[in-house]
Design a protein around this motif. Structure first.
Motif, PDB file in Angstrom:
ATOM      1  N   ILE A 264      41.045  60.014 115.917  1.00  0.00           N
ATOM      2  CA  ILE A 264      42.177  59.096 115.920  1.00  0.00           C
ATOM      3  C   ILE A 264      43.495  59.852 116.088  1.00  0.00           C
ATOM      4  O   ILE A 264      44.446  59.354 116.693  1.00  0.00           O
ATOM      5  CB  ILE A 264      42.197  58.225 114.644  1.00  0.00           C
ATOM      6  N   GLN A 265      43.557  61.075 115.575  1.00  0.00           N
ATOM      7  CA  GLN A 265      44.757  61.894 115.785  1.00  0.00           C
ATOM      8  C   GLN A 265      44.895  62.271 117.256  1.00  0.00           C
ATOM      9  O   GLN A 265      46.001  62.251 117.801  1.00  0.00           O
ATOM     10  CB  GLN A 265      44.684  63.156 114.920  1.00  0.00           C
ATOM     11  N   LYS A 266      43.783  62.622 117.890  1.00  0.00           N
ATOM     12  CA  LYS A 266      43.821  62.945 119.317  1.00  0.00           C
ATOM     13  C   LYS A 266      44.391  61.775 120.109  1.00  0.00           C
ATOM     14  O   LYS A 266      45.249  61.944 120.988  1.00  0.00           O
ATOM     15  CB  LYS A 266      42.411  63.261 119.833  1.00  0.00           C
ATOM     16  N   THR A 267      43.906  60.583 119.778  1.00  0.00           N
ATOM     17  CA  THR A 267      44.342  59.380 120.489  1.00  0.00           C
ATOM     18  C   THR A 267      45.825  59.115 120.297  1.00  0.00           C
ATOM     19  O   THR A 267      46.559  58.851 121.253  1.00  0.00           O
ATOM     20  CB  THR A 267      43.528  58.166 120.005  1.00  0.00           C
ATOM     21  N   ARG A 268      46.293  59.196 119.045  1.00  0.00           N
ATOM     22  CA  ARG A 268      47.699  58.926 118.750  1.00  0.00           C
ATOM     23  C   ARG A 268      48.613  59.998 119.341  1.00  0.00           C
ATOM     24  O   ARG A 268      49.676  59.698 119.888  1.00  0.00           O
ATOM     25  CB  ARG A 268      47.913  58.845 117.240  1.00  0.00           C
ATOM     26  N   ILE A 269      48.215  61.259 119.201  1.00  0.00           N
ATOM     27  CA  ILE A 269      49.050  62.351 119.703  1.00  0.00           C
ATOM     28  C   ILE A 269      49.150  62.302 121.219  1.00  0.00           C
ATOM     29  O   ILE A 269      50.234  62.475 121.794  1.00  0.00           O
ATOM     30  CB  ILE A 269      48.481  63.706 119.237  1.00  0.00           C
TER      31      ILE A 269
ATOM     32  N   VAL B  36      54.191  63.635 113.432  1.00  0.00           N
ATOM     33  CA  VAL B  36      54.115  62.685 112.312  1.00  0.00           C
ATOM     34  C   VAL B  36      52.671  62.339 111.959  1.00  0.00           C
ATOM     35  O   VAL B  36      52.402  61.837 110.870  1.00  0.00           O
ATOM     36  CB  VAL B  36      54.884  61.386 112.629  1.00  0.00           C
ATOM     37  N   PHE B  37      51.735  62.630 112.861  1.00  0.00           N
ATOM     38  CA  PHE B  37      50.331  62.285 112.634  1.00  0.00           C
ATOM     39  C   PHE B  37      49.539  63.416 111.966  1.00  0.00           C
ATOM     40  O   PHE B  37      48.350  63.256 111.688  1.00  0.00           O
ATOM     41  CB  PHE B  37      49.654  61.928 113.956  1.00  0.00           C
TER      42      PHE B  37
ATOM     43  N   LEU C 161      50.970  59.315 106.483  1.00  0.00           N
ATOM     44  CA  LEU C 161      50.356  58.678 107.642  1.00  0.00           C
ATOM     45  C   LEU C 161      48.996  59.285 107.972  1.00  0.00           C
ATOM     46  O   LEU C 161      48.070  58.570 108.363  1.00  0.00           O
ATOM     47  CB  LEU C 161      51.294  58.785 108.853  1.00  0.00           C
ATOM     48  N   TYR C 162      48.840  60.588 107.824  1.00  0.00           N
ATOM     49  CA  TYR C 162      47.570  61.215 108.180  1.00  0.00           C
ATOM     50  C   TYR C 162      46.415  60.665 107.339  1.00  0.00           C
ATOM     51  O   TYR C 162      45.292  60.518 107.820  1.00  0.00           O
ATOM     52  CB  TYR C 162      47.649  62.739 108.070  1.00  0.00           C
ATOM     53  N   ALA C 163      46.699  60.334 106.067  1.00  0.00           N
ATOM     54  CA  ALA C 163      45.665  59.771 105.200  1.00  0.00           C
ATOM     55  C   ALA C 163      45.315  58.344 105.618  1.00  0.00           C
ATOM     56  O   ALA C 163      44.141  57.949 105.625  1.00  0.00           O
ATOM     57  CB  ALA C 163      46.124  59.799 103.749  1.00  0.00           C
TER      58      ALA C 163
ATOM     59  N   LEU D 231      50.173  71.013 110.296  1.00  0.00           N
ATOM     60  CA  LEU D 231      51.563  71.347 110.612  1.00  0.00           C
ATOM     61  C   LEU D 231      51.798  72.847 110.528  1.00  0.00           C
ATOM     62  O   LEU D 231      52.509  73.432 111.353  1.00  0.00           O
ATOM     63  CB  LEU D 231      52.511  70.613 109.665  1.00  0.00           C
ATOM     64  N   LYS D 232      51.196  73.499 109.530  1.00  0.00           N
ATOM     65  CA  LYS D 232      51.335  74.946 109.393  1.00  0.00           C
ATOM     66  C   LYS D 232      50.703  75.658 110.586  1.00  0.00           C
ATOM     67  O   LYS D 232      51.259  76.616 111.129  1.00  0.00           O
ATOM     68  CB  LYS D 232      50.679  75.420 108.098  1.00  0.00           C
ATOM     69  N   TRP D 233      49.518  75.203 110.997  1.00  0.00           N
ATOM     70  CA  TRP D 233      48.849  75.824 112.141  1.00  0.00           C
ATOM     71  C   TRP D 233      49.644  75.610 113.423  1.00  0.00           C
ATOM     72  O   TRP D 233      49.677  76.484 114.286  1.00  0.00           O
ATOM     73  CB  TRP D 233      47.439  75.260 112.287  1.00  0.00           C
TER      74      TRP D 233
END
Length: 311
Positions: free
Chosen positions: A261-266, A278-279, A155-157, A285-287
């Motif tokens: 876009i990740q900021k918006t979705r999260i 999931v985004f 999904l991130y891609a 994810l590690k961080w």
């Protein structure tokens, strides 16, 4: 005996180290990807992990086009995560003798050429050849299409491709009793790539950017109305609020560098009580697991990313 054992271990660790390039100490044409440099080893790893190979034919040292490709495409944070986690990264120099020349000949690639990417299956068969395209968007798009042949696309891609493809020629404004809630209500709509809370004509509004492709203005207006927001058809001067993505800002996700876009979705996911992880890409994810208390989501994405990587 200890000396011999120590010598053996040093030699063994050296062999392991040279299997992949080191981003902190490699030619600029290679970007920040850690590459396999041996075709046979890449094939073995591809078969072991059941992953396709991202085979990068590059001129090293190279011309300005080659250097820019390394700096732009192969040093793009999400692109690097995508290559290193969804593929087996292999780089073949197109201007060297020996093993590189053999692989170049095997695929019929020209020497002393501009960058070319071939996506190979686990047997080494070419699935797609990407050439004459030197932007992150173009290479990511072609790589996604190739990955779909054998594997699922993360999904991130997909989100990053959507952000890169967004035209954002027109921003739409919606009024609601609380702009933080408005961001949460609008941020998960397919095609929305960004939201900003603020004030306009004394009222709280949300400025929304769509990708201009999958989501037309009519559809966004209809969806906004369904979710209790009023479209502002005569926008005035917009003044952004000091706390954009309020729910994100007050969560653990604020501690990692994020795409717009990740900021918006999260932010929207947190508002709706869903799982935002999931985004995220593998590195993000590690961080997140490191539980840093520093807020980094509002900083420059690329700079913050490579600082976290130590590069």
């Amino acid at each position: 005996m200890k000396i011999l054992l120590g010598t053996f271990l040093v030699g063994f660790m050296t062999l392991i180290a040279v299997e992949r390039t080191e981003p902190a100490n490699q030619d600029k044409e290679l970007g920040k990807v850690s590459w396999f440099r041996n075709y046979d080893e890449a094939i073995k790893e591809a078969q072991r992990l059941n992953k396709p190979i991202f085979c990068f034919f590059q001129e090293v040292p190279g011309c300005a086009t080659c250097r820019n490709y390394g700096f732009d495409v192969m040093s793009d944070p999400i692109m690097v995560d995508f290559i290193e986690n969804e593929f087996i990264p292999l780089c073949i120099f197109n201007n060297k003798k020996g093993h590189d020349a053999e692989i170049l000949k095997m695929f019929g690639e020209p020497s002393w050429n501009n960058p070319v990417v071939r996506i190979l299956d686990v047997k080494g068969n070419s699935v797609k050849r990407i050439h004459g395209k030197y932007s992150t968007k173009a290479v990511l798009e072609e790589s996604i299409h190739a990955l779909k042949v054998t594997n699922s696309v993360p999904l991130y891609a997909e989100l990053y491709h959507q952000e890169l493809s967004a035209r954002q020629k027109e921003a739409l404004y919606f009024q609601m009793y609380c702009f933080w809630s408005g961001e949460g209500k609008l941020g998960d709509i397919e095609g929305v790539v960004g939201t900003e809370p603020g004030w306009m004509n004394g009222a709280e509004v949300v400025r929304v950017y769509s990708d201009g492709n999958e989501l037309g203005k009519k559809e966004l207006l209809e969806e906004g109305e369904k979710r209790g927001l009023k479209y502002v058809d005569e926008p005035g001067t917009f003044r952004e609020d000091k706390d954009p993505q309020y729910y994100l800002k007050n969560s653990k996700y604020a501690s990692i560098p994020l795409l717009e876009i990740q900021k918006t979705r999260i932010n929207s996911s947190l508002y709706n009580g869903n799982d935002p992880s999931v985004f995220l890409s593998p590195s993000q994810l590690k961080w997140l697991d490191q539980k840093s208390v520093n807020s980094e989501y509002e900083k420059n994405f690329r700079t913050t990313w490579w600082t976290r990587k130590g590069l």
